[in-house]
Write an enzyme that holds these catalytic residues in place. Structure first.
Site, short mmCIF file in Angstrom:
data_model
loop_
_atom_site.label_atom_id
_atom_site.label_comp_id
_atom_site.label_asym_id
_atom_site.label_seq_id
_atom_site.Cartn_x
_atom_site.Cartn_y
_atom_site.Cartn_z
N LYS A 35 -21.49 -8.26 -21.89
CA LYS A 35 -20.48 -7.48 -22.59
C LYS A 35 -20.66 -5.96 -22.47
O LYS A 35 -19.69 -5.20 -22.54
CB LYS A 35 -20.44 -7.86 -24.06
CG LYS A 35 -19.86 -9.22 -24.35
CD LYS A 35 -18.34 -9.21 -24.20
CE LYS A 35 -17.70 -10.48 -24.73
NZ LYS A 35 -16.23 -10.44 -24.65
N SER B 115 -23.82 -16.17 -19.40
CA SER B 115 -23.23 -14.91 -19.88
C SER B 115 -24.02 -14.22 -20.99
O SER B 115 -23.83 -13.02 -21.23
CB SER B 115 -21.80 -15.16 -20.36
OG SER B 115 -21.78 -16.12 -21.40
#
Length: 332
Positions: free
Chosen positions: A50, A301
């Site tokens: 992110k 992720s």
């Protein structure tokens, strides 16, 4: 949006974010019958991909808008990423997170000095709260997915993967708001128009899967899933437009498969993945027959999971599956 947006983000992030490793496992290759490369974004700054989008968005804002301060909402990882990006730029940040945000994510946000505002993820109106706070305090909004700059930053994950392994034929990524999938599709199809990108969602949080089947965004009841970062009720608008155009398909996976993928990543690659971060591997293991022949990329992720939760999920998973033989990871 095009590959050009991703290439601009590559330059924006140069020297800031970590070029995370690509790992392989002989046991995994043998199980799925092809070479698999795992992108370890759990080793990125703030423990997830992110920060790529958050930092790229702040860079694009310009100094005057940054100085006013920024605000964003998320289940935790984007909030920590926005806090990190704001810290690097020495500007104030406010983040809106669920009341039940995992403690490990809240602690990371607090350590970076961001102001935290909470809401009820099942009854609260998150976006309305963000816009009201932004209006009241003059803050610039940095969404977790619904922003071209954030999507382009996320796309740098796939760009790096293809720089290192240019013969990949497909990449699997988790899908929450859809920003990582959209960025991956932009980077990968810009590399090769025939490239295949598969999004992976929890079966109980399949808003993008349902929306793509119908051909428009739909809203589902607020989902309850161990993959807290993927518990979206509706796809974000801008990523959905990209994903409608470029995404190959969506794979959905049950909760058990997610925790088993977490255990698999630990045994074979010594990677600590949060449930959301392990979803793409769960998709690979569940739907190998739907993938093209040739080397496959899988994005882990994020790895922001508390020890108690992690241990509990792995213990449950290990009771359901045989312990696989150990294969040492190979770093490229």
């Amino acid at each position: 949006m095009t590959l050009t947006h991703v290439l601009h983000a590559v330059e924006s992030l140069r020297g800031v974010t970590v070029r995370t490793p690509m790992l392989t496992s002989t046991a995994l290759d043998q199980q799925v019958g092809r070479r698999v490369w795992v992108k370890a974004e759990n080793q990125q700054l703030t423990g997830s991909f992110k920060v790529r989008g958050a930092y790229n968005a702040l860079t694009a804002l310009g100094a005057k808008d940054r100085r006013r301060g920024v605000i964003g909402a998320s289940s935790g990882n984007h909030a920590a990423a926005l806090a990190m990006a704001a810290h690097l730029y020495e500007v104030p940040a406010t983040v809106v997170v669920p009341e039940d945000v995992p403690a490990v994510k809240r602690q990371a946000i607090e350590a970076l000095g961001a102001r935290i505002v909470t809401y009820n993820r099942y009854t609260g109106r998150r976006e309305a709260l963000v816009h009201e706070l932004a209006r009241r305090h003059g803050l610039a909004i940095v969404p977790s997915a619904n922003d071209e700059r954030v999507i382009a930053g996320a796309g740098t994950v796939a760009w790096e993967m293809l720089q290192e392994v240019p013969n990949l034929v497909a990449i699997l990524v988790p899908v929450g708001g859809g920003g990582l999938a959209a960025g991956t599709a932009l980077a990968a199809t810009g590399h090769d128009p025939q490239f295949q990108v598969f999004g992976v969602e929890p079966t109980v949080a399949d808003d993008t899967h349902r929306s793509l089947r119908i051909g428009r965004r739909i809203r589902i009841p607020p989902p309850v899933t161990i993959a807290d970062g993927l518990g979206h009720a509706e796809p974000a608008r801008i990523p959905f437009e990209v994903n409608q155009r470029l995404l190959t398909d969506i794979i959905t996976v049950p909760e058990d498969a997610i925790s088993e993928a977490m255990a698999y990543l630990w045994h074979h690659l010594r990677l600590v993945a949060e449930p959301s971060g392990a979803v793409a591997l769960a998709g690979l293991l569940q739907a190998t027959d739907r993938l093209p022949d040739g080397p496959i990329g899988v994005v882990v992720s994020g790895g922001n999971v508390g020890w108690t939760t992690y241990r509990t999920l792995l213990d449950i998973a290990m009771n359901r599956m045989e312990t696989p033989p150990h294969a040492a990871p190979v770093l490229r």
